[in-house]
Scaffold this motif. Structure first.
Motif, PDB file in Angstrom:
ATOM      1  N   LEU A 177      -7.537  -2.290  13.435  1.00 56.94           N
ATOM      2  CA  LEU A 177      -6.493  -3.051  14.286  1.00 56.94           C
ATOM      3  C   LEU A 177      -5.346  -3.077  13.636  1.00 56.94           C
ATOM      4  O   LEU A 177      -5.059  -2.972  12.469  1.00 56.94           O
ATOM      5  CB  LEU A 177      -7.322  -4.487  14.296  1.00 56.94           C
TER       6      LEU A 177
ATOM      7  N   ARG B  48      -0.876  -3.879  10.152  1.00 60.62           N
ATOM      8  CA  ARG B  48      -0.517  -2.396  10.009  1.00 60.62           C
ATOM      9  C   ARG B  48      -0.144  -1.576  11.049  1.00 60.62           C
ATOM     10  O   ARG B  48      -1.017  -1.833  12.138  1.00 60.62           O
ATOM     11  CB  ARG B  48      -1.770  -1.721   9.167  1.00 60.62           C
TER      12      ARG B  48
ATOM     13  N   GLU C  53      -8.827 -11.177  -0.327  1.00 64.06           N
ATOM     14  CA  GLU C  53      -8.439 -10.758  -1.397  1.00 64.06           C
ATOM     15  C   GLU C  53      -8.499 -11.458  -2.783  1.00 64.06           C
ATOM     16  O   GLU C  53      -7.587 -12.500  -3.043  1.00 64.06           O
ATOM     17  CB  GLU C  53      -6.880 -10.330  -1.510  1.00 64.06           C
TER      18      GLU C  53
ATOM     19  N   SER D 151      -0.853  -6.626   2.762  1.00 65.34           N
ATOM     20  CA  SER D 151      -1.879  -7.137   1.938  1.00 65.34           C
ATOM     21  C   SER D 151      -1.188  -8.153   1.157  1.00 65.34           C
ATOM     22  O   SER D 151       0.080  -8.062   0.768  1.00 65.34           O
ATOM     23  CB  SER D 151      -2.107  -5.814   0.964  1.00 65.34           C
TER      24      SER D 151
ATOM     25  N   GLN E 285      -2.002  -9.120  -1.739  1.00 71.74           N
ATOM     26  CA  GLN E 285      -2.498  -8.479  -3.166  1.00 71.74           C
ATOM     27  C   GLN E 285      -1.051  -8.903  -4.309  1.00 71.74           C
ATOM     28  O   GLN E 285      -1.155  -9.481  -5.297  1.00 71.74           O
ATOM     29  CB  GLN E 285      -2.840  -7.340  -3.335  1.00 71.74           C
TER      30      GLN E 285
ATOM     31  N   GLU F  12      -0.633   1.324  12.151  1.00 71.54           N
ATOM     32  CA  GLU F  12      -1.109   2.621  11.972  1.00 71.54           C
ATOM     33  C   GLU F  12      -1.395   3.187  13.410  1.00 71.54           C
ATOM     34  O   GLU F  12      -1.712   2.235  14.493  1.00 71.54           O
ATOM     35  CB  GLU F  12      -2.772   2.396  11.400  1.00 71.54           C
TER      36      GLU F  12
ATOM     37  N   GLU G 286       1.019  -0.990  -0.167  1.00 69.95           N
ATOM     38  CA  GLU G 286      -0.044  -0.097  -0.003  1.00 69.95           C
ATOM     39  C   GLU G 286       0.755   1.498   0.042  1.00 69.95           C
ATOM     40  O   GLU G 286       0.443   2.406   0.011  1.00 69.95           O
ATOM     41  CB  GLU G 286      -0.845   0.020   1.109  1.00 69.95           C
TER      42      GLU G 286
ATOM     43  N   GLU H 187     -15.827   2.193   5.119  1.00 68.43           N
ATOM     44  CA  GLU H 187     -15.043   1.552   4.084  1.00 68.43           C
ATOM     45  C   GLU H 187     -15.165   0.150   4.348  1.00 68.43           C
ATOM     46  O   GLU H 187     -14.425  -0.275   5.374  1.00 68.43           O
ATOM     47  CB  GLU H 187     -13.769   2.173   3.684  1.00 68.43           C
ATOM     48  N   LEU H 188     -15.533  -0.689   3.495  1.00 67.93           N
ATOM     49  CA  LEU H 188     -15.686  -2.150   3.956  1.00 67.93           C
ATOM     50  C   LEU H 188     -14.565  -2.856   2.973  1.00 67.93           C
ATOM     51  O   LEU H 188     -13.945  -3.846   3.169  1.00 67.93           O
ATOM     52  CB  LEU H 188     -17.107  -2.605   3.617  1.00 67.93           C
TER      53      LEU H 188
ATOM     54  N   ARG I  51      -5.345  -3.379 -12.074  1.00 65.27           N
ATOM     55  CA  ARG I  51      -3.945  -2.973 -11.701  1.00 65.27           C
ATOM     56  C   ARG I  51      -3.388  -2.297 -13.014  1.00 65.27           C
ATOM     57  O   ARG I  51      -3.871  -2.726 -14.163  1.00 65.27           O
ATOM     58  CB  ARG I  51      -3.207  -4.195 -11.199  1.00 65.27           C
TER      59      ARG I  51
HETATM   60  O1  4AD Z   1      -8.113  -0.345   1.225  1.00 68.68           O
HETATM   61  P1  4AD Z   1      -7.004  -1.559   1.633  1.00 68.68           P
HETATM   62  O2  4AD Z   1      -5.966  -1.062   1.915  1.00 68.68           O
HETATM   63  O3  4AD Z   1      -6.695  -2.244   0.257  1.00 68.68           O
HETATM   64  C1  4AD Z   1      -5.736  -3.074   0.256  1.00 68.68           C
HETATM   65  O4  4AD Z   1      -4.843  -3.546   0.918  1.00 68.68           O
HETATM   66  C2  4AD Z   1      -5.515  -3.752  -1.286  1.00 68.68           C
HETATM   67  N1  4AD Z   1      -4.017  -4.271  -1.429  1.00 68.68           N
HETATM   68  C3  4AD Z   1      -6.816  -4.770  -1.390  1.00 68.68           C
HETATM   69  C4  4AD Z   1      -6.756  -5.350  -2.775  1.00 68.68           C
HETATM   70  O5  4AD Z   1      -6.935  -4.640  -3.799  1.00 68.68           O
HETATM   71  N2  4AD Z   1      -6.313  -6.605  -2.779  1.00 68.68           N
HETATM   72  O6  4AD Z   1      -7.508  -2.352   2.440  1.00 68.68           O
HETATM   73  C5  4AD Z   1      -8.729  -3.227   2.023  1.00 68.68           C
HETATM   74  C6  4AD Z   1      -9.736  -3.102   3.426  1.00 68.68           C
HETATM   75  C7  4AD Z   1     -10.297  -2.045   3.700  1.00 68.68           C
HETATM   76  O7  4AD Z   1     -11.293  -1.681   2.759  1.00 68.68           O
HETATM   77  C8  4AD Z   1     -10.871  -2.329   5.120  1.00 68.68           C
HETATM   78  O8  4AD Z   1     -12.000  -2.949   5.239  1.00 68.68           O
HETATM   79  C9  4AD Z   1      -9.865  -3.385   5.649  1.00 68.68           C
HETATM   80  O9  4AD Z   1      -9.009  -3.708   4.493  1.00 68.68           O
HETATM   81  N3  4AD Z   1      -8.693  -2.451   6.562  1.00 68.68           N
HETATM   82  C10 4AD Z   1      -8.548  -2.602   7.947  1.00 68.68           C
HETATM   83  N4  4AD Z   1      -9.210  -3.341   8.853  1.00 68.68           N
HETATM   84  C11 4AD Z   1      -9.210  -3.478  10.030  1.00 68.68           C
HETATM   85  N5  4AD Z   1      -8.082  -2.622  10.364  1.00 68.68           N
HETATM   86  C12 4AD Z   1      -7.240  -1.956   9.540  1.00 68.68           C
HETATM   87  N6  4AD Z   1      -6.175  -1.266  10.211  1.00 68.68           N
HETATM   88  C13 4AD Z   1      -7.563  -1.720   8.070  1.00 68.68           C
HETATM   89  N7  4AD Z   1      -7.092  -1.378   7.141  1.00 68.68           N
HETATM   90  C14 4AD Z   1      -7.594  -1.676   6.068  1.00 68.68           C
END
Ligand code: 4AD
Length: 465
Positions: A237, A227, A244, A204, A206, A229, A175, A388-389, A395
Motif C-alpha cells: 500500500l 511509501r 515498531e 518509518s 524507527q 513505491e 529506509e 515478509e511480515l 542498530r
Molecule cells: O522492512 P521494513 O521496510 O522495515 C522498516 O521500515 C524498519 N524501519 C522497521 C523497524 O525496524 N522499526 O518494513 C517493515 C514491515 C515489512 O516487513 C512489511 O510487513 C511492512 O512493514 N511493509 C509494508 N506493508 C504494506 N505496504 C508496503 N508498501 C510495505 N512496506 C513494508
C-alpha cells in the motif's frame, strides 16, 4: 446484559450483546437500531435480519405477515420488541426479537443500492469502498483490526514499553530507498520552503523511536507510514500502519524472541476475543486459516542464516539467486513451505542491500571477511501466504562505524548529526522491528489483497475521497 439493557435503554442495545448466550433474558423489552440485511415474507409471518456492525451474526426480527412488506434491503430501522427464543435455531440459547410495535424507518434505501444479500467479489467491493463496510467481510475485518489494535497496546503496556507518537512529517529517509512523498505547503515559494528544508511523509517511525529508546529503554510507535513505491501488488500500500518497538540493551536473539512472543500473543488472543469473526473468515475466505494460525502458535519459528537460505534456494532449483541478492516473493514461498508452513526468520543479511542504520556483524561473527561480504545483525520474518511480515535489526550503536557508513553511502552527515549524537552520548546496544499491520491482518483473516484489510486504501492511482 441486564444492566446493559437498563443503562442504555434510551440507546439501542448492541446486537452482539443480545447474541451472547442470552436465553435467560427471554421476555425482556429491547430497542435495536441497524441496517436491513435480509427480508423474508412468509404466509403468516415475516422475518427481517438487521445488523449494527457489532457482530458478524445479525439479529432476527419476527413480525406479522405484512409487518415488513414495504421495507427495503439496506434501509436503516429502529426495532422495539421482546426477546424470544429462536425456534428455528439449533443453538438453544439463540434469541430473536418479536416486534411489539411497528418498526420505525430511519433511512430508506432505494433499489439501486449496490450491495445485495449475496457474496460480492472483492474487486467489486473495492469500487464501492464507501459502502463495502456494510457487508460481512469488511465488517468482520474492521472488528478484527480494532481488536488487534487494542491487543498491540496491551502487549506493550504489559511488558513495560512506553508509547511514543513519532512524527508523520520528517526530514529523514529511514529506509534510504528514496520512496518518499514530499510535503508541500501553500506557503512554500520558489525560494523558501515552509520548514526551511525539504520534508516528507515518514516511511518509518524507527529513527525517532530510537531517540526515546535512548532515554526510556523500551518504547514503541504505532502509526501510519507512507511509501511512494511502484509496487502494484497484493502486499503493498502507499499508506500502511506499522508497529515498531525499539529496545535498548538487547541483541539479535532478544529481538527474535520478542517478535515471536508478540506475534503469538496477538494471534492467541485474537482466537479467543475475535472467535466469531475469525471463524467467519475461515469459512468464507480461507478454510486453512484456523489450522495455519494454530500451527503458528504451536511451532518454534525457524531461524535461518541468510547464507543458508541462499544455499537452500540454489540447491532446490532457484539457480538464478546468489549471495548478495534480495529474496523475492517466489523464494519466500519456497522457504516457508520447505519448513512445513511455519514462520521463518531469515537473519544476518548482506550489508550492501540493507539500510544504513543496521549494525554490522563483527568479523568473528560474520562468516565473510571481505568488506563487500559484510553482513548486518538483522532479520526478516517470512510467514506462509503473506511473505515478509516483519523487518527488524540491531542498530549500529558505534559512532565511528555509523559515521563511516553514512559517509560511504554519500548521505548528508549534517542531516543525521542528531542521530549520530545518540551514539556520542551514552550509546547502548539497541534494536527493534517493524510489523506491517495490514500484512498481519492478511495473515489472521486470510484476505488475499492488502487493499481489503484497511478501511480506506491508498495505492498508486487510487486516492478516492
Ligand atoms: O522492512 P521494513 O521496510 O522495515 C522498516 O521500515 C524498519 N524501519 C522497521 C523497524 O525496524 N522499526 O518494513 C517493515 C514491515 C515489512 O516487513 C512489511 O510487513 C511492512 O512493514 N511493509 C509494508 N506493508 C504494506 N505496504 C508496503 N508498501 C510495505 N512496506 C513494508
Amino acid at each position: 446484559m441486564n444492566n446493559i439493557i437498563k443503562r442504555y435503554y434510551k440507546w439501542p442495545t448492541r446486537i452482539n450483546e443480545i447474541n451472547k448466550n442470552n436465553s435467560h433474558l427471554v421476555g425482556k423489552e429491547v430497542k435495536v437500531k441497524g441496517w436491513v440485511r435480509n427480508i423474508r415474507n412468509q404466509k403468516s409471518v415475516s422475518f427481517v435480519e438487521i445488523n449494527d456492525g457489532s457482530s458478524v451474526k445479525g439479529l432476527q426480527i419476527v413480525g406479522d405477515k405484512d409487518s415488513f412488506s414495504k421495507l427495503k434491503y439496506g434501509s436503516s430501522i429502529e426495532i422495539n420488541g421482546r426477546l424470544i427464543s429462536s425456534l428455528g435455531n439449533t443453538d438453544k440459547n439463540a434469541v430473536e426479537v418479536q416486534l411489539t410495535e411497528p418498526y420505525k424507518l430511519i433511512g430508506q434505501c432505494p433499489d439501486e443500492f449496490p450491495l445485495q444479500p449475496k457474496n460480492h467479489s472483492f474487486e467489486f467491493l473495492r469500487e464501492i469502498a464507501h459502502i463495502r463496510s456494510r457487508g460481512n467481510s469488511i465488517g468482520a475485518l474492521l472488528r478484527v483490526r480494532n481488536e488487534s489494535t487494542q491487543l498491540i497496546h496491551r502487549y506493550f503496556n504489559e511488558n513495560g514499553f512506553i508509547n511514543v507518537h513519532t512524527p508523520i512529517i520528517t526530514a529523514s529517509d529511514c529506509e534510504g530507498g528514496g520512496e518518499q512523498f514530499q510535503v508541500k505547503s501553500s506557503l512554500d515559494t520558489k525560494d523558501a520552503l515552509f520548514f526551511g528544508q525539504p520534508s516528507y511523509l515518514t516511511v518509518s517511525g524507527q529513527l525517532e523511536a530510537e531517540i526515546y529508546a535512548s532515554s526510556h529503554s523500551r518504547v514503541y510507535t504505532f502509526g501510519p507510514t507512507f511509501r511512494a513505491e511502484k509496487s502494484n501488488t497484493t502486499r503493498h500500500l502507499s499508506e500502511f500502519w506499522m508497529i515498531e518497538p525499539e529496545m535498548s540493551f538487547i541483541d539479535l536473539n532478544d529481538n527474535l524472541d520478542i517478535a515471536e512472543d508478540f506475534l503469538k500473543y496477538l494471534i492467541s488472543n485474537l482466537l479467543k476475543n475475535s472467535k466469531d469473526d475469525i471463524e467467519f473468515f475461515n469459512k468464507r475466505i480461507d478454510t486453512n486459516l484456523l489450522s495455519r494460525l494454530e500451527k503458528t502458535l504451536s511451532s518454534k519459528f525457524v531461524r535461518l542464516e541468510y547464507k543458508d537460505a541462499i544455499s537452500l534456494l540454489q540447491n532446490n532449483g532457484h539457480s538464478n539467486i546468489k549471495w548478495g541478492d534480495d529474496i523475492q516473493r517466489e523464494h519466500e514461498k519456497f522457504i516457508t513451505s520447505h519448513f512445513g508452513d511455519i514462520p521463518v526468520f531469515v537473519i544476518n543479511w548482506p550489508k550492501s542491500i540493507k539500510p544504513f542504520y543496521m549494525r554490522e556483524n563483527d568479523q568473528s561473527q560474520s562468516l565473510n571477511d571481505s568488506n563487500s561480504m559484510a553482513t548486518v545483525s538483522n532479520m526478516d520474518l517470512l510467514v506462509p501466504t503473506v511473505g515478509e511480515l516483519i523487518g527488524g535489526s540491531i542498530r549500529e550503536e558505534r559512532y565511528d562505524k555509523l559515521l563511516n557508513t553514512i559517509n560511504q553511502l554519500g548521505m548528508d552527515k549534517e542531516q543525521y548529526s542528531w542521530y549520530l549524537d545518540l551514539r556520542k552520548y551514552g550509546t547502548v546496544p539497541h534494536g527493534g522491528f517493524g510489523l506491517g499491520f495490514e500484512r498481519f491482518l492478511q495473515y489472521v483473516t486470510g484476505l488475499q489483497n492488502i487493499r481489503d484489510v484497511i478501511p480506506i486504501p491508498r495505492y498508486q492511482n487510487y486516492c478516492k475521497f
